[in-house]
Design a protein around this motif. Structure first.
Motif, PDB file in Angstrom:
ATOM      1  N   LYS A  78       0.847  -1.200   0.000  1.00 45.93           N
ATOM      2  CA  LYS A  78       0.000   0.000   0.000  1.00 45.93           C
ATOM      3  C   LYS A  78       0.881   1.248   0.000  1.00 45.93           C
ATOM      4  O   LYS A  78       1.932   1.289   0.643  1.00 45.93           O
ATOM      5  N   GLU A  89      -4.554   5.407   7.227  1.00 48.31           N
ATOM      6  CA  GLU A  89      -5.751   4.858   6.559  1.00 48.31           C
ATOM      7  C   GLU A  89      -5.454   3.504   5.910  1.00 48.31           C
ATOM      8  O   GLU A  89      -6.212   2.545   6.082  1.00 48.31           O
ATOM      9  N   VAL A  90      -4.364   3.437   5.148  1.00 50.27           N
ATOM     10  CA  VAL A  90      -4.080   2.180   4.439  1.00 50.27           C
ATOM     11  C   VAL A  90      -3.654   1.087   5.419  1.00 50.27           C
ATOM     12  O   VAL A  90      -3.918  -0.089   5.189  1.00 50.27           O
ATOM     13  N   ASP A  93      -6.811  -0.353   6.625  1.00 51.17           N
ATOM     14  CA  ASP A  93      -7.379  -1.218   5.572  1.00 51.17           C
ATOM     15  C   ASP A  93      -6.719  -2.600   5.609  1.00 51.17           C
ATOM     16  O   ASP A  93      -7.387  -3.624   5.515  1.00 51.17           O
ATOM     17  N   LYS A  97      -9.520  -5.032   6.785  1.00 49.43           N
ATOM     18  CA  LYS A  97     -10.107  -5.644   5.586  1.00 49.43           C
ATOM     19  C   LYS A  97      -9.277  -6.825   5.080  1.00 49.43           C
ATOM     20  O   LYS A  97      -9.804  -7.891   4.770  1.00 49.43           O
TER      21      LYS A  97
END
Length: 417
Positions: A78, A89-90, A93, A97
């Motif tokens: 990322k 943020e990444v 994720d 996720k």
């Protein structure tokens, strides 16, 4: 000699060969997250990552055996975009996720710190690098008595870069007056810190420091700094700036008649591409060297020497070797070693395996909880380099002082600009 793909895979397959009986492949792949600056002003720090990850995909093609079960390995890269908010943020994720089993991150405090924070908060094991340990540890409000539970770091510290720089300057005829360029960011605030950074040890060595104060990265005008340096008759310039700021400062210094005898900068002068962009302004500039082809270390994962790894990169990319190659590779050495020793893929088991790592890597020994400054920090060696006109390349980085790490060979002595 560089390894070919087959030899490379065989070396790594040994990691998986822990049982005489055939092991079943698990349905679940191990996911390793990797966050680094692929775009933005810090992108040179992540320039080699895709190549290293391709190398690792070949290394892990036979999977890794964890707790008696063979798992395929998936690496998810990322881009932090050189932005701390984006890095966080990444990272979230990848944690929430992608459900990564282990996070790796590198490339200045603006990427590594928010990624490490996200992992600490979510209780996911993380290994970070390419940030001096003080801005990583204290920049995250680390408590020396407790340390962190989930995040581990390998790199050198401000004490190492101060030693490398001043060792180089000792051999030069100067008036010992130093000018500092410290921006208002994680690195700049740490390097310029009166207790942790450059001011106190420089004063102890009889060097006077002119620090005109913090500035924003990306500034277009260094007239105030240049005026302060000229006023105080500064002959050595140091600091930690991004490559565009180095070019702006050096161009304006020449225009305004400021001619220091030595310019030793962190961050901006690490990469061949940055030096080529400077043209003749770049020759003779100096910087820290964290990894090079002449470092006397070997990968625990591929058995490549530092020279072989650099040669392989240059052959594969047609680009000049760059320092972050070694540390990106070393992060995967730690990942492979820890996962192969972990009892299971449970987060605590992987974390415990990371914490008990003790390997000889492509960047030197990596071990946590030992003689390092903090339980979460493993220090790596540092030397000083100077950019010279190259024989095979436009510019070459020559190690000019190894006083702090004599096992790394020097290639010459530091010269005045």
């Amino acid at each position: 000699m560089s390894m070919n793909r087959r030899q490379f895979s065989q070396a790594v397959a040994a990691l998986a060969a822990t049982s005489a009986t055939p092991l079943l492949w698990a349905a679940q792949a191990i996911k390793i997250g990797y966050v680094s600056p692929q775009t933005g002003p810090l992108a040179p720090f992540g320039e080699a990552d895709k190549w290293v990850i391709d190398q690792m995909k070949a290394a892990f093609k036979d999977g890794i055996v964890v707790g008696g079960t063979r798992h395929a390995v998936e690496i998810v890269l990322k881009d932090s975009q050189s932005n701390p908010n984006r890095a966080g943020e990444v990272a979230n994720d990848l944690i929430l996720k992608e459900k990564v089993a282990l996070m790796l991150t590198a490339g200045t405090p603006e990427t590594a710190n928010p990624v490490s924070d996200a992992c600490e908060l979510n209780e996911v094991p993380c290994v970070s690098s390419v940030v001096p340990w003080q801005p990583w540890f204290f920049g995250r409000n680390g408590d020396p008595r407790q340390g962190f539970d989930w995040t581990y770091h390998l790199f050198w510290g401000l004490e190492d870069v101060i030693a490398a720089y001043t060792n180089g300057w000792k051999g030069l005829q100067t008036n010992k007056k130093v000018g500092g360029l410290f921006p208002n960011d994680g690195d700049g605030n740490a390097w310029g810190d009166k207790k942790l950074g450059f001011p106190k040890p420089q004063a102890d060595m009889g060097l006077s420091l002119t620090d005109p104060g913090r500035f924003q990265s990306g500034t277009q005008d260094f007239s105030a700094q240049i005026a302060a340096f000229k006023r105080d008759n500064v002959e050595i310039v140091t600091g930690v700036v991004i490559p565009p700021d180095a070019k702006t400062f050096l161009t304006q210094a020449r225009q305004q008649g400021f001619k220091p005898k030595a310019v030793t900068l962190g961050k901006a002068l690490l990469f061949p591409s940055a030096l080529e962009a400077l043209g003749d302004l770049g020759l003779g500039l100096s910087t820290e060297v964290w990894w090079s082809p002449s470092h006397p270390f070997t990968s625990s994962l591929t058995r490549q020497s530092a020279q072989a790894l650099a040669d392989s990169y240059e052959a594969g990319t047609r680009k000049q070797w760059t320092q972050p190659i070694g540390f990106a590779h070393a992060l995967f050495e730690v990942a492979a070693n820890a996962l192969a020793r972990s009892k299971s893929l449970k987060a605590e088991d992987v974390r415990n395996a990371v914490a008990s790592t003790s390997i000889d890597s492509i960047v030197g020994p990596v071990k946590w909880g030992g003689p390092g400054p903090m339980k979460n920090v493993s220090r790596t060696p540092l030397v000083l380099g100077q950019w010279r006109k190259g024989h095979q390349r436009k510019v070459e980085l020559v190690i000019v002082n190894n006083g702090a790490a004599t096992n790394i060979p020097a290639g010459g002595a530091m010269q005045l600009l």
